[in-house]
Design a protein around this motif. Sequence first.
Motif, mmCIF file in Angstrom:
data_model
loop_
_atom_site.group_PDB
_atom_site.id
_atom_site.type_symbol
_atom_site.label_atom_id
_atom_site.label_comp_id
_atom_site.label_asym_id
_atom_site.label_seq_id
_atom_site.Cartn_x
_atom_site.Cartn_y
_atom_site.Cartn_z
ATOM 1 N N ARG A 1 -9.071 2.880 -10.383
ATOM 2 C CA ARG A 1 -8.693 2.987 -11.790
ATOM 3 C C ARG A 1 -7.413 2.195 -12.001
ATOM 4 N NH1 ARG A 1 -7.416 7.593 -14.742
ATOM 5 N NH2 ARG A 1 -6.174 6.086 -15.839
ATOM 6 N N PRO A 2 -7.194 1.714 -13.214
ATOM 7 C CA PRO A 2 -5.932 1.028 -13.481
ATOM 8 C C PRO A 2 -4.751 1.965 -13.236
ATOM 9 C CG PRO A 2 -7.473 0.709 -15.294
ATOM 10 C CD PRO A 2 -8.065 1.744 -14.392
ATOM 11 N N TRP A 3 -3.628 1.399 -12.851
ATOM 12 C CA TRP A 3 -2.435 2.185 -12.605
ATOM 13 C C TRP A 3 -1.953 2.812 -13.910
ATOM 14 C CZ3 TRP A 3 2.593 2.063 -14.390
ATOM 15 C CH2 TRP A 3 3.511 2.826 -13.666
ATOM 16 N N ILE A 4 -1.529 4.073 -13.834
ATOM 17 C CA ILE A 4 -0.905 4.740 -14.976
ATOM 18 C C ILE A 4 0.361 5.433 -14.492
ATOM 19 C CG2 ILE A 4 -2.998 5.076 -16.331
ATOM 20 C CD1 ILE A 4 -3.031 7.986 -15.322
ATOM 21 N N MET A 5 1.345 5.490 -15.355
ATOM 22 C CA MET A 5 2.593 6.163 -15.026
ATOM 23 C C MET A 5 2.346 7.671 -14.926
ATOM 24 S SD MET A 5 6.275 5.956 -16.973
ATOM 25 C CE MET A 5 6.219 4.185 -16.995
ATOM 26 N N ASN A 6 3.015 8.309 -14.002
ATOM 27 C CA ASN A 6 2.936 9.764 -13.811
ATOM 28 C C ASN A 6 1.520 10.237 -13.490
ATOM 29 O OD1 ASN A 6 5.729 9.998 -14.385
ATOM 30 N ND2 ASN A 6 5.259 9.973 -16.571
ATOM 31 N N PHE A 7 0.802 9.477 -12.663
ATOM 32 C CA PHE A 7 -0.551 9.844 -12.230
ATOM 33 C C PHE A 7 -0.505 11.149 -11.440
ATOM 34 C CE2 PHE A 7 -3.770 9.621 -8.835
ATOM 35 C CZ PHE A 7 -4.911 9.633 -9.617
ATOM 36 N N VAL A 8 -1.397 12.088 -11.789
ATOM 37 C CA VAL A 8 -1.467 13.391 -11.115
ATOM 38 C C VAL A 8 -2.833 13.514 -10.444
ATOM 39 C CG1 VAL A 8 -1.308 15.898 -11.402
ATOM 40 C CG2 VAL A 8 0.066 14.382 -12.860
ATOM 41 N N PRO A 9 -2.904 13.356 -9.107
ATOM 42 C CA PRO A 9 -4.191 13.363 -8.411
ATOM 43 C C PRO A 9 -5.046 14.606 -8.655
ATOM 44 C CG PRO A 9 -2.492 12.552 -6.948
ATOM 45 C CD PRO A 9 -1.808 13.059 -8.192
ATOM 46 N N LYS A 10 -4.441 15.786 -8.703
ATOM 47 C CA LYS A 10 -5.249 17.000 -8.858
ATOM 48 C C LYS A 10 -5.886 17.106 -10.246
ATOM 49 C CE LYS A 10 -1.639 20.227 -10.237
ATOM 50 N NZ LYS A 10 -1.005 21.494 -9.948
ATOM 51 N N CYS A 11 -5.401 16.338 -11.208
ATOM 52 C CA CYS A 11 -5.970 16.352 -12.558
ATOM 53 C C CYS A 11 -6.987 15.231 -12.781
ATOM 54 C CB CYS A 11 -4.858 16.228 -13.592
ATOM 55 S SG CYS A 11 -3.709 17.616 -13.574
ATOM 56 N N GLU A 12 -7.169 14.365 -11.779
ATOM 57 C CA GLU A 12 -8.067 13.220 -11.940
ATOM 58 C C GLU A 12 -9.521 13.679 -11.927
ATOM 59 O OE1 GLU A 12 -8.886 9.038 -12.335
ATOM 60 O OE2 GLU A 12 -7.255 10.374 -12.831
ATOM 61 N N THR A 13 -10.275 13.216 -12.912
ATOM 62 C CA THR A 13 -11.710 13.487 -12.960
ATOM 63 C C THR A 13 -12.443 12.175 -12.723
ATOM 64 O OG1 THR A 13 -11.738 13.188 -15.351
ATOM 65 C CG2 THR A 13 -11.521 15.438 -14.541
ATOM 66 N N PHE A 14 -13.553 12.250 -12.028
ATOM 67 C CA PHE A 14 -14.304 11.052 -11.680
ATOM 68 C C PHE A 14 -15.480 10.911 -12.625
ATOM 69 C CE2 PHE A 14 -12.325 12.660 -7.808
ATOM 70 C CZ PHE A 14 -11.563 11.559 -7.466
ATOM 71 N N THR A 15 -15.482 9.832 -13.391
ATOM 72 C CA THR A 15 -16.589 9.587 -14.311
ATOM 73 C C THR A 15 -17.515 8.504 -13.787
ATOM 74 O OG1 THR A 15 -15.214 8.041 -15.550
ATOM 75 C CG2 THR A 15 -15.293 10.318 -16.349
ATOM 76 N N LEU B 1 0.842 -1.179 0.000
ATOM 77 C CA LEU B 1 0.000 0.000 0.000
ATOM 78 C C LEU B 1 0.884 1.239 0.000
ATOM 79 C CD1 LEU B 1 -2.906 1.087 0.314
ATOM 80 C CD2 LEU B 1 -2.618 0.830 2.773
ATOM 81 N N HIS B 2 0.640 2.151 -0.946
ATOM 82 C CA HIS B 2 1.419 3.384 -1.052
ATOM 83 C C HIS B 2 0.454 4.562 -0.999
ATOM 84 C CE1 HIS B 2 4.954 1.065 -2.317
ATOM 85 N NE2 HIS B 2 4.086 0.343 -3.003
ATOM 86 N N LEU B 3 0.550 5.372 0.052
ATOM 87 C CA LEU B 3 -0.327 6.530 0.190
ATOM 88 C C LEU B 3 0.160 7.658 -0.703
ATOM 89 C CD1 LEU B 3 -0.875 6.610 4.063
ATOM 90 C CD2 LEU B 3 -2.243 5.482 2.304
ATOM 91 N N GLY B 4 -0.784 8.378 -1.297
ATOM 92 C CA GLY B 4 -0.464 9.504 -2.163
ATOM 93 C C GLY B 4 -1.149 10.761 -1.662
ATOM 94 N N SER B 5 -1.199 11.767 -2.483
ATOM 95 C CA SER B 5 -1.833 13.020 -2.092
ATOM 96 C C SER B 5 -3.319 13.015 -2.431
ATOM 97 C CB SER B 5 -1.131 14.198 -2.779
ATOM 98 O OG SER B 5 -1.297 14.114 -4.178
ATOM 99 N N LYS B 6 -4.032 13.965 -1.855
ATOM 100 C CA LYS B 6 -5.467 14.153 -2.116
ATOM 101 C C LYS B 6 -6.298 12.913 -1.780
ATOM 102 C CE LYS B 6 -5.078 18.183 -4.396
ATOM 103 N NZ LYS B 6 -5.485 19.402 -3.803
ATOM 104 N N GLY B 7 -5.822 12.060 -0.851
ATOM 105 C CA GLY B 7 -6.576 10.875 -0.450
ATOM 106 C C GLY B 7 -6.386 9.669 -1.350
ATOM 107 N N PHE B 8 -5.587 9.792 -2.392
ATOM 108 C CA PHE B 8 -5.341 8.661 -3.292
ATOM 109 C C PHE B 8 -4.316 7.716 -2.676
ATOM 110 C CE2 PHE B 8 -7.108 11.649 -6.314
ATOM 111 C CZ PHE B 8 -7.861 10.840 -7.138
#
Length: 116
Positions: free
Chosen positions: A73-87, A36-43
């Motif tokens: 969501r599937p893992w993607i390289m260089n994921f940017v949490p603040k740019c993520e949109t929820f569909t 488990l790897h914690l990220g920013s913005k709750g991701f």
Amino acid sequence: MQNYAIICKFMGLWPTEKALQMWIRHHWKPKGSIDLHLGSKGFFTMVFANIEDKDRVFEGGPYFFAAAGLYMRPWIMNFVPKCETFTLVPVWVRLYSLPLDYWKIELLIAIGNKLG
């Protein structure tokens, strides 16, 4: 990572790492380990040792922590949490006293579509 990792977020909730680990063990009962790897913005990112565990978890669901739905969501390289949109976001709806006649897949889908 692409085949073994999932990016996740509980909507409206930022559980601690310990709480997440306990939730994962209790709800998913993985056969292999999960890093488990914690990220920013709750991701957070979950890296599965066992691809069958990852596929079962990703294709299962919906999942909830208390009332907070889990976005995956599937893992993607260089994921940017603040740019993520929820569909797609899981929502749980209780249909109290729904007559048995309505327990048909077509009718449940129609009810879900009406709810949005």
